[in-house]
Design an enzyme around this catalytic site. Structure first.
Site, PDB file in Angstrom:
ATOM      1  N   GLU A   1       0.819  -1.218   0.000  1.00 25.93           N
ATOM      2  CA  GLU A   1       0.000   0.000   0.000  1.00 25.93           C
ATOM      3  C   GLU A   1       0.854   1.271   0.000  1.00 25.93           C
ATOM      4  O   GLU A   1       0.392   2.343   0.382  1.00 25.93           O
ATOM      5  CB  GLU A   1      -0.927  -0.015   1.212  1.00 25.93           C
ATOM      6  CG  GLU A   1      -1.909  -1.173   1.213  1.00 25.93           C
ATOM      7  CD  GLU A   1      -2.777  -1.195   2.454  1.00 25.93           C
ATOM      8  OE1 GLU A   1      -3.704  -0.363   2.535  1.00 25.93           O
ATOM      9  OE2 GLU A   1      -2.529  -2.031   3.335  1.00 25.93           O
TER      10      GLU A   1
ATOM     11  N   SER B   1      -6.586  -1.829   1.767  1.00 27.08           N
ATOM     12  CA  SER B   1      -6.841  -1.162   0.484  1.00 27.08           C
ATOM     13  C   SER B   1      -7.247  -2.143  -0.606  1.00 27.08           C
ATOM     14  O   SER B   1      -7.066  -1.876  -1.791  1.00 27.08           O
ATOM     15  CB  SER B   1      -5.607  -0.351   0.026  1.00 27.08           C
ATOM     16  OG  SER B   1      -5.351   0.689   0.928  1.00 27.08           O
TER      17      SER B   1
ATOM     18  N   TYR C   1      -9.120   3.729  -5.764  1.00 25.47           N
ATOM     19  CA  TYR C   1      -8.097   4.740  -5.954  1.00 25.47           C
ATOM     20  C   TYR C   1      -7.873   5.185  -7.401  1.00 25.47           C
ATOM     21  O   TYR C   1      -7.200   6.181  -7.624  1.00 25.47           O
ATOM     22  CB  TYR C   1      -6.762   4.236  -5.385  1.00 25.47           C
ATOM     23  CG  TYR C   1      -6.849   3.939  -3.915  1.00 25.47           C
ATOM     24  CD1 TYR C   1      -6.979   4.967  -2.990  1.00 25.47           C
ATOM     25  CD2 TYR C   1      -6.824   2.637  -3.443  1.00 25.47           C
ATOM     26  CE1 TYR C   1      -7.069   4.707  -1.640  1.00 25.47           C
ATOM     27  CE2 TYR C   1      -6.911   2.358  -2.087  1.00 25.47           C
ATOM     28  CZ  TYR C   1      -7.045   3.399  -1.193  1.00 25.47           C
ATOM     29  OH  TYR C   1      -7.142   3.134   0.147  1.00 25.47           O
TER      30      TYR C   1
ATOM     31  N   ARG D   1     -11.751   3.333  10.808  1.00 22.28           N
ATOM     32  CA  ARG D   1     -12.895   3.234   9.890  1.00 22.28           C
ATOM     33  C   ARG D   1     -13.392   1.802   9.949  1.00 22.28           C
ATOM     34  O   ARG D   1     -12.627   0.863   9.731  1.00 22.28           O
ATOM     35  CB  ARG D   1     -12.491   3.591   8.464  1.00 22.28           C
ATOM     36  CG  ARG D   1     -13.705   3.840   7.543  1.00 22.28           C
ATOM     37  CD  ARG D   1     -13.353   3.813   6.078  1.00 22.28           C
ATOM     38  NE  ARG D   1     -13.037   2.454   5.647  1.00 22.28           N
ATOM     39  CZ  ARG D   1     -11.889   2.101   5.067  1.00 22.28           C
ATOM     40  NH1 ARG D   1     -10.938   2.981   4.860  1.00 22.28           N
ATOM     41  NH2 ARG D   1     -11.687   0.840   4.713  1.00 22.28           N
TER      42      ARG D   1
ATOM     43  N   ASP E   1     -15.972  -1.091   8.596  1.00 22.93           N
ATOM     44  CA  ASP E   1     -16.680  -1.442   7.367  1.00 22.93           C
ATOM     45  C   ASP E   1     -17.703  -2.539   7.634  1.00 22.93           C
ATOM     46  O   ASP E   1     -17.436  -3.491   8.381  1.00 22.93           O
ATOM     47  CB  ASP E   1     -15.687  -1.921   6.303  1.00 22.93           C
ATOM     48  CG  ASP E   1     -14.626  -0.879   5.973  1.00 22.93           C
ATOM     49  OD1 ASP E   1     -14.812   0.297   6.353  1.00 22.93           O
ATOM     50  OD2 ASP E   1     -13.620  -1.235   5.348  1.00 22.93           O
TER      51      ASP E   1
ATOM     52  N   GLU F   1     -14.610  -5.296   8.886  1.00 19.98           N
ATOM     53  CA  GLU F   1     -13.276  -5.076   9.452  1.00 19.98           C
ATOM     54  C   GLU F   1     -13.149  -3.660   9.962  1.00 19.98           C
ATOM     55  O   GLU F   1     -13.991  -2.797   9.705  1.00 19.98           O
ATOM     56  CB  GLU F   1     -12.193  -5.346   8.409  1.00 19.98           C
ATOM     57  CG  GLU F   1     -12.216  -4.406   7.221  1.00 19.98           C
ATOM     58  CD  GLU F   1     -11.157  -4.749   6.182  1.00 19.98           C
ATOM     59  OE1 GLU F   1     -10.750  -5.919   6.119  1.00 19.98           O
ATOM     60  OE2 GLU F   1     -10.740  -3.837   5.449  1.00 19.98           O
TER      61      GLU F   1
ATOM     62  N   ASN G   1     -10.157  -0.515  10.132  1.00 20.11           N
ATOM     63  CA  ASN G   1      -8.867  -0.018   9.622  1.00 20.11           C
ATOM     64  C   ASN G   1      -8.373   1.057  10.574  1.00 20.11           C
ATOM     65  O   ASN G   1      -9.040   2.087  10.755  1.00 20.11           O
ATOM     66  CB  ASN G   1      -9.043   0.566   8.218  1.00 20.11           C
ATOM     67  CG  ASN G   1      -9.407  -0.493   7.204  1.00 20.11           C
ATOM     68  OD1 ASN G   1      -8.554  -1.107   6.600  1.00 20.11           O
ATOM     69  ND2 ASN G   1     -10.704  -0.723   7.027  1.00 20.11           N
TER      70      ASN G   1
ATOM     71  N   GLY H   1      -7.571   5.351   4.753  1.00 25.65           N
ATOM     72  CA  GLY H   1      -7.099   6.241   3.703  1.00 25.65           C
ATOM     73  C   GLY H   1      -7.417   7.692   3.996  1.00 25.65           C
ATOM     74  O   GLY H   1      -8.470   8.012   4.565  1.00 25.65           O
TER      75      GLY H   1
END
Length: 333
Positions: free
Chosen positions: A16, A159, A229, A268, A270, A283, A285, A289
């Site tokens: 990443e 990612s 992205y 974050r 999800d 999950e 994070n 990002g």
């Protein structure tokens, strides 16, 4: 008041790496230059640190007040850099060593979520030695316990790097080879057809708060690296079109997930929602990002916290966490 010296740590030895470069650029541009002296610190893909070192050597000290790691994936989001910063006695943004490590590892993370009573889809963990020695046995296990479709992911990456959606037996071997090229173990999760992808941002330390949830309508079949992205066709819907009950449940689950891994600063979380409206945690994070199109800052912006204010708050939380740690006893006498 003198400006705080903020070291923005980015790049790193990870798949990443490129995402980190984009995130760091956004963070560096958004930090208030009236409050902070921003010091970019890049780590190359081969692990070399450019420009300066941060270890507390009196002859070469950087004099940083706080470090903002913007390192996604291994050697950045997995507790390794956090351990270095702890040894250097430097305040830093985000989760600590243990919470970073367990959140990075999707197998450990899911075990903690399960213990916390959070709703999860079935999953299996496959190590590279198992796949190499008994691919047929592994295939049968996955088919019997999960069925198709299923998602194959490197256990320690984010990612959507190395992630594949597997629809049939013919797809499984390439997906396993891809995931195990990035990590020694893969997490294989039961797939949901037609699932909605919901994300919620969490901010805080001892008393975390959740943002309004957002929904991702990916340009591709799922929210893979390209959709995140590279493509401009993925749609971010903020706030997510959820019922009041669903919104509250997502926010509650997000904060419970944050606490389950003892996270700090940012996270974050999800989710997936099936066609019957059932919510499943996917999950967390710990260094999400931070690009201009990333959901973590966009969700807080729509909740009422602007990007630069969010960065201010994260730095405040880093200093708060450091003060708390400094107050702990280091001697029995």
């Amino acid at each position: 008041m003198p400006k705080l010296k903020v070291g923005v740590l980015y790049g790193g030895r990870s798949g990443e790496h490129e995402v980190s470069l984009m995130s760091a650029q956004s963070v560096i541009e958004a930090l208030d230059k009236e409050k902070y002296e921003v010091i970019p610190i890049k780590i190359d893909k081969d692990g070399r640190w450019q420009d300066r070192i941060i270890v507390p050597d009196p002859t070469r000290s950087s004099g940083l007040d706080v470090v903002f790691p913007v390192l996604h994936g291994p050697y950045g989001e997995d507790g390794t850099v956090q351990g270095l910063l702890e040894l250097a006695n430097l305040p830093y943004v985000g989760a600590g060593v243990a919470s970073s490590a367990v959140s990075m590892d999707k197998a450990f993370m899911r075990s903690l979520f399960l213990q916390a009573g959070l709703p999860l889809l079935p999953w299996e963990v496959v190590f590279n030695y198992q796949w190499r020695s008994e691919p047929e046995a592994v295939t049968r296990l996955l088919e019997e316990s999960l069925g198709y479709p299923m998602f194959v992911k490197p256990a320690n990456l984010g990612s959507s790097v190395g992630v594949s959606k597997v629809k049939s037996r013919n797809d499984l071997a390439p997906a396993m080879e891809l995931a195990l090229s990035f990590d020694r173990k893969a997490v294989v999760e039961q797939g949901l057809e037609g699932a909605r992808e919901i994300e919620c941002s969490v901010l805080g330390h001892s008393h975390p708060q959740a943002s309004i949830p957002g929904e991702i309508v990916p340009a591709n079949e799922f929210y893979d690296y390209e959709a995140k992205y590279q493509s401009e066709d993925s749609e971010l819907i903020i706030p997510a079109p959820l019922s009041e009950e669903q919104t509250k449940a997502v926010q509650e689950y997000a904060c419970r997930a944050f606490k389950a891994v003892d996270c700090s600063g940012m996270g974050r979380v999800d989710f997936l929602i099936d066609q019957q409206g059932n919510i499943f945690l996917n999950e967390i994070n710990t260094i999400p990002g931070y690009t201009q199109i990333s959901m973590y800052p966009k969700l807080w912006e729509q909740t009422g916290l602007l990007y630069s204010e969010l960065l201010d708050r994260l730095i405040e939380l880093a200093l708060e966490k450091h003060r708390e740690r400094q107050a702990l006893r280091t001697s029995v006498f």
